[in-house]
Design a protein around this motif. Structure first.
Motif, mmCIF file in Angstrom:
data_model
loop_
_atom_site.group_PDB
_atom_site.id
_atom_site.type_symbol
_atom_site.label_atom_id
_atom_site.label_comp_id
_atom_site.label_asym_id
_atom_site.label_seq_id
_atom_site.Cartn_x
_atom_site.Cartn_y
_atom_site.Cartn_z
ATOM 1 N N ASN A 162 42.679 48.070 39.246
ATOM 2 C CA ASN A 162 42.276 49.070 40.257
ATOM 3 C C ASN A 162 43.676 49.728 40.728
ATOM 4 O O ASN A 162 43.888 51.088 40.849
ATOM 5 N N CYS A 194 40.618 42.215 38.695
ATOM 6 C CA CYS A 194 39.842 43.559 38.905
ATOM 7 C C CYS A 194 40.792 44.260 39.835
ATOM 8 O O CYS A 194 40.993 45.592 39.821
ATOM 9 N N THR A 195 41.401 43.422 40.790
ATOM 10 C CA THR A 195 42.225 44.201 41.784
ATOM 11 C C THR A 195 43.441 44.861 41.182
ATOM 12 O O THR A 195 43.927 45.848 41.476
#
Length: 264
Positions: A9, A5-6
């Motif tokens: 993003n 997810c990082t």
């Protein structure tokens, strides 16, 4: 899962920053056929010449300037013969050639620009050169109708006259369209007769062929008279006979010629 997810993003934020920092460029208006783009200026539009026109103009100017740079005579003396003038001079020269009435070989040559204004290379008929002239480099003599002689160089490999022809052409002010008769009177000597394409008067132009005939007859008669002169015997010199003075009569009278003359 947290690590994935990082990454997403970060990539999304990076793309957003790039889009924000990219400058906004105006879109170019597409030109359609027959539609002229509106102009804000009130001045008239300057015509733009194409590349082909520029190149053609440069080539024409360069050709003209290069030819003029090689011309030896003044530009106001340069003449361009019409087809009619060229044919009239050629026919008069042929009539002159026919009336030479000699056994010497001859030919007629019509002058063009490269013969009389620039280059000064005179190509001779190849058939005449093969039959009567050598195939090597040879010195030639050009003799005009006034018996003035010019030295020239004949190049057998190219069948033409080079050195010396320029002096003959310039001294006689030959023009485009003039017709010349070359008579090979010796192994390395040409007798040259000139027929002008630009005579001094219109009347002379009309009788150009007749003039060529008369000049041919005159040249033939001159040749016959010279041969007769060489065979003419020398005339005996006649001295006037003077009666001698009879001094006997003077002695009987007691007077001498001198005293008698003084008393008289």
């Amino acid at each position: 899962m947290a690590k994935g997810c990082t990454t997403n993003n970060y990539e999304g934020a990076r793309k957003q920053r790039l889009e924000e920092n990219q400058p906004c460029l105006p879109k170019l208006a597409q030109k359609t056929d027959g539609v002229v783009e509106p102009r804000r200026s009130s001045r008239a539009r300057n015509p733009v010449s194409s590349y082909r026109e520029d190149v053609s103009n440069i080539r024409s100017r360069s050709r003209q300037s290069s030819w003029e740079s090689y011309v030896v005579r003044p530009l106001d003396e340069i003449k361009v013969a019409t087809e009619g003038k060229r044919i009239r001079a050629l026919e008069a020269a042929e009539a002159l050639q026919m009336n030479l009435k000699t056994s010497h070989p001859s030919f007629v040559k019509s002058m063009v620009r490269s013969h009389v204004y620039s280059c000064f290379w005179l190509g001779l008929p190849s058939k005449f050169c093969k039959e009567h002239l050598p195939k090597t480099l040879n010195d030639m003599i050009l003799e005009d109708e006034n018996d003035s002689k010019y030295e020239a160089v004949y190049i057998g490999k190219r069948s033409g006259l080079s050195g010396g022809w320029r002096a003959f052409a310039l001294d006689h002010k030959l023009d485009d369209g003039d017709a010349l008769v070359f008579e090979l009177i010796e192994a390395a000597k040409f007798k040259v007769y000139i027929v002008r394409a630009f005579p001094n008067s219109v009347e002379k132009e009309d009788t150009l062929e007749e003039e060529g005939t008369m000049r041919g007859k005159k040249a033939a008669s001159n040749g016959e008279s010279e041969s007769k002169k060489s065979k003419k015997p020398k005339q005996a010199i006649v001295h006037e006979h003077k009666e001698p003075v009879n001094r006997k009569n003077f002695k009987e009278e007691g007077k001498t010629p001198a005293t008698k003359a003084t008393k008289r």
